[in-house]
Design a protein around this motif. Sequence first.
Motif, PDB file in Angstrom:
ATOM      1  N   TYR A  86       0.767  -1.154  -0.167  1.00 44.35           N
ATOM      2  CA  TYR A  86      -0.022   0.031   0.047  1.00 44.35           C
ATOM      3  C   TYR A  86       0.840   1.281  -0.141  1.00 44.35           C
ATOM      4  N   ILE A  87       0.374   2.327  -0.423  1.00 39.49           N
ATOM      5  CA  ILE A  87       0.934   3.750  -0.416  1.00 39.49           C
ATOM      6  C   ILE A  87      -0.140   4.649   0.063  1.00 39.49           C
ATOM      7  N   ILE A  88       0.202   5.290   1.098  1.00 42.28           N
ATOM      8  CA  ILE A  88      -0.661   6.235   1.767  1.00 42.28           C
ATOM      9  C   ILE A  88      -0.169   7.929   1.919  1.00 42.28           C
ATOM     10  N   ARG A  89      -0.913   8.621   1.270  1.00 47.57           N
ATOM     11  CA  ARG A  89      -0.520   9.855   1.193  1.00 47.57           C
ATOM     12  C   ARG A  89      -1.394  10.903   1.656  1.00 47.57           C
ATOM     13  N   ASP A  90      -0.885  12.004   2.287  1.00 44.29           N
ATOM     14  CA  ASP A  90      -1.796  13.205   2.655  1.00 44.29           C
ATOM     15  C   ASP A  90      -1.877  14.493   1.734  1.00 44.29           C
ATOM     16  N   SER A  91      -2.328  15.399   2.032  1.00 45.41           N
ATOM     17  CA  SER A  91      -2.272  16.441   1.238  1.00 45.41           C
ATOM     18  C   SER A  91      -1.100  17.334   1.358  1.00 45.41           C
ATOM     19  N   GLY A  92      -0.452  17.102   2.314  1.00 51.54           N
ATOM     20  CA  GLY A  92       0.931  17.826   2.603  1.00 51.54           C
ATOM     21  C   GLY A  92       2.059  17.212   1.796  1.00 51.54           C
ATOM     22  N   GLY A  93       1.806  16.175   1.225  1.00 50.53           N
ATOM     23  CA  GLY A  93       2.798  15.298   0.475  1.00 50.53           C
ATOM     24  C   GLY A  93       3.581  14.260   1.320  1.00 50.53           C
ATOM     25  N   PRO A 130      -0.384  -5.774 -11.556  1.00 53.35           N
ATOM     26  CA  PRO A 130      -1.642  -6.069 -10.875  1.00 53.35           C
ATOM     27  C   PRO A 130      -2.602  -4.865 -10.881  1.00 53.35           C
ATOM     28  N   GLU A 131      -3.654  -5.144 -10.602  1.00 54.92           N
ATOM     29  CA  GLU A 131      -4.889  -4.011 -10.485  1.00 54.92           C
ATOM     30  C   GLU A 131      -4.464  -3.374  -8.948  1.00 54.92           C
ATOM     31  N   ALA A 132      -4.843  -2.233  -8.704  1.00 54.65           N
ATOM     32  CA  ALA A 132      -4.814  -1.763  -7.686  1.00 54.65           C
ATOM     33  C   ALA A 132      -6.012  -0.633  -7.512  1.00 54.65           C
ATOM     34  N   TYR A 133      -6.447  -0.468  -6.268  1.00 52.97           N
ATOM     35  CA  TYR A 133      -7.760   0.243  -5.715  1.00 52.97           C
ATOM     36  C   TYR A 133      -6.781   1.750  -4.981  1.00 52.97           C
ATOM     37  N   ILE A 134      -7.533   2.806  -5.690  1.00 49.21           N
ATOM     38  CA  ILE A 134      -7.238   4.004  -4.396  1.00 49.21           C
ATOM     39  C   ILE A 134      -8.495   4.683  -4.180  1.00 49.21           C
ATOM     40  N   GLU A 135      -8.311   5.296  -3.103  1.00 51.15           N
ATOM     41  CA  GLU A 135      -9.512   5.953  -2.387  1.00 51.15           C
ATOM     42  C   GLU A 135      -9.101   6.968  -1.561  1.00 51.15           C
ATOM     43  N   LYS A 136      -9.863   7.955  -1.553  1.00 50.50           N
ATOM     44  CA  LYS A 136      -9.719   9.064  -0.502  1.00 50.50           C
ATOM     45  C   LYS A 136     -10.501   8.859   0.598  1.00 50.50           C
ATOM     46  N   MET A 144      -6.860  11.046   3.825  1.00 52.44           N
ATOM     47  CA  MET A 144      -5.776  10.441   3.276  1.00 52.44           C
ATOM     48  C   MET A 144      -6.016   9.869   1.657  1.00 52.44           C
ATOM     49  N   GLN A 145      -5.283   9.706   1.015  1.00 52.96           N
ATOM     50  CA  GLN A 145      -5.310   9.272  -0.106  1.00 52.96           C
ATOM     51  C   GLN A 145      -4.536   7.618  -0.109  1.00 52.96           C
ATOM     52  N   ILE A 146      -5.474   6.505   0.171  1.00 51.93           N
ATOM     53  CA  ILE A 146      -4.847   5.364   0.037  1.00 51.93           C
ATOM     54  C   ILE A 146      -4.899   4.469  -1.065  1.00 51.93           C
ATOM     55  N   MET A 147      -3.701   3.990  -1.602  1.00 54.58           N
ATOM     56  CA  MET A 147      -3.626   2.928  -2.660  1.00 54.58           C
ATOM     57  C   MET A 147      -3.055   1.663  -2.000  1.00 54.58           C
ATOM     58  N   ALA A 148      -3.853   0.428  -2.500  1.00 57.28           N
ATOM     59  CA  ALA A 148      -3.491  -0.824  -1.864  1.00 57.28           C
ATOM     60  C   ALA A 148      -3.748  -1.818  -2.963  1.00 57.28           C
ATOM     61  N   ALA A 149      -3.189  -2.820  -2.862  1.00 59.98           N
ATOM     62  CA  ALA A 149      -3.359  -4.219  -3.783  1.00 59.98           C
ATOM     63  C   ALA A 149      -2.763  -5.163  -2.888  1.00 59.98           C
TER      64      ALA A 149
END
Length: 476
Positions: A86-93, A130-136, A144-149
């Motif tokens: 997974y990758i987790i990002r906030d609005s501040g980078g 692979p496919e990944a799912y991204i969600e705010k 947070m914007q979380i992308m995971a697979a």
Amino acid sequence: MKELRARSLQWVLVRRLILLQAATLLIFIVLCVAALWIANPRLLIDNEAAVDALKNAVYRDSNGKLIVHETEELRSFREEFPNVWYIIRDSGGQSIRFGNVPDVYNKDFGGLLSEVDHATLGFSEDDLRPEAYIEKAATKAGMMQIMAATRSSRGETEGLEVNISATVDVARNPDGSRNWEKALPALAVIIAILLLPIILVMGATTLVTTPAVVRRSFAGLVDTADQAARIDIDTRAMQLPVKRVPQEIAPLVHAFNQTLARLAQGYDRHNRFLTDAAHELRTPIAILRTRAELLKKEPQSVRLVQDIERLSHLAQQLLDHQMLDRPASERQIVDLTELVSRVAADFAPLAIEAGYDLAFEPSTSTIHVEVNTLQIERALANIVRNAIDHGGARGTITVAIDETGGIEVRDEGPGIPAEEHENVFEPFYRLQPQSRGAGLGLNLARQIASLHDGTIRILNGSWPGARIRMQLPVRS
């Protein structure tokens, strides 16, 4: 008035099965929709489940740095999917990365993904990435914007993968609530489109299979009905088979068999009564005849003797009816000319005494018939006796045989009116109520002829008197 046609059970079952299947399917759909409406479930695929497990695990430490706590939910998910990343990002980078993140997801996608609320990222079927799912998502650390697979490559599958994707977007009001007034008509059309092919297929299948199934199920009943149609007075003791009859119809067949048994028993009791009564009458009748013959020859005594003779003849006819139950196995092949000549010779004295001449015309060739001799003799005797009783006591009674197996008895009396030709064969029917006959002779003769696959009828013509013809099948 138009006669009402009986309903076809086969098509009643077809129609009701189609309606039942359609109603069952509709009720099932309604129940499923109601259950989904009440439960309001959210179906998660693996990648979405990974994001869902991370939402409650994202925190910030005292310095404001993003961290991921090992919650029970996240730990269980990692045990089930050890290749999760997974990758987790906030609005501040700030960002957190975990697992073997494919290179393609480490690139900078620009500002597009930062505006996406949720999305599934995928590649062509031949691409192993692979496919990944991204969600705010809202977390305890903020948005947070979380992308995971759950895997780093499509090569990590276990041999078979099934993906089902469905998106339903309902019209919404300005406040974000669903606008069902707009959505329901479209939803009804969609449901109709989905259900109509199913109903058509089920209906067509029912139309094709149900008649065949019903016919096969009722085959035994049809055979039983055919056997029931063949039951007559000679097969009254027959019992219909119930082995192949449907269980629901079996009680009716059993009841019918019991009715047949009761009718056969009643018929046999009736026959025994008539036979016993006729036997019992013969003795007192013989005594009366003997005593009457000892009386002086006066008009009253002559009429008494005639009445006694009539009573004796009636008793004999009742006994003759007993012969109708003789089995076909008692038949034998005989010379028809010899049989008829014997009967004619027996009645010659009686005919002459009554004022007739008796003539016998044999066939020019030998004719063989397979008959019960006693029955045919009694039938022919009744026909000749009828001619003696009703021939006017004058002229000639002729008994003739032809090559086709026909036997004719002719007299020169008043004859039988054409409109009475069938009536005289009815039991106890007499043209003249005061006549000597009992009205049973011709009826008995017709029954005997029918038992031998023959016929008996009164001929029409310009000749004087009556001509009665009995036709028997000739044995080649």
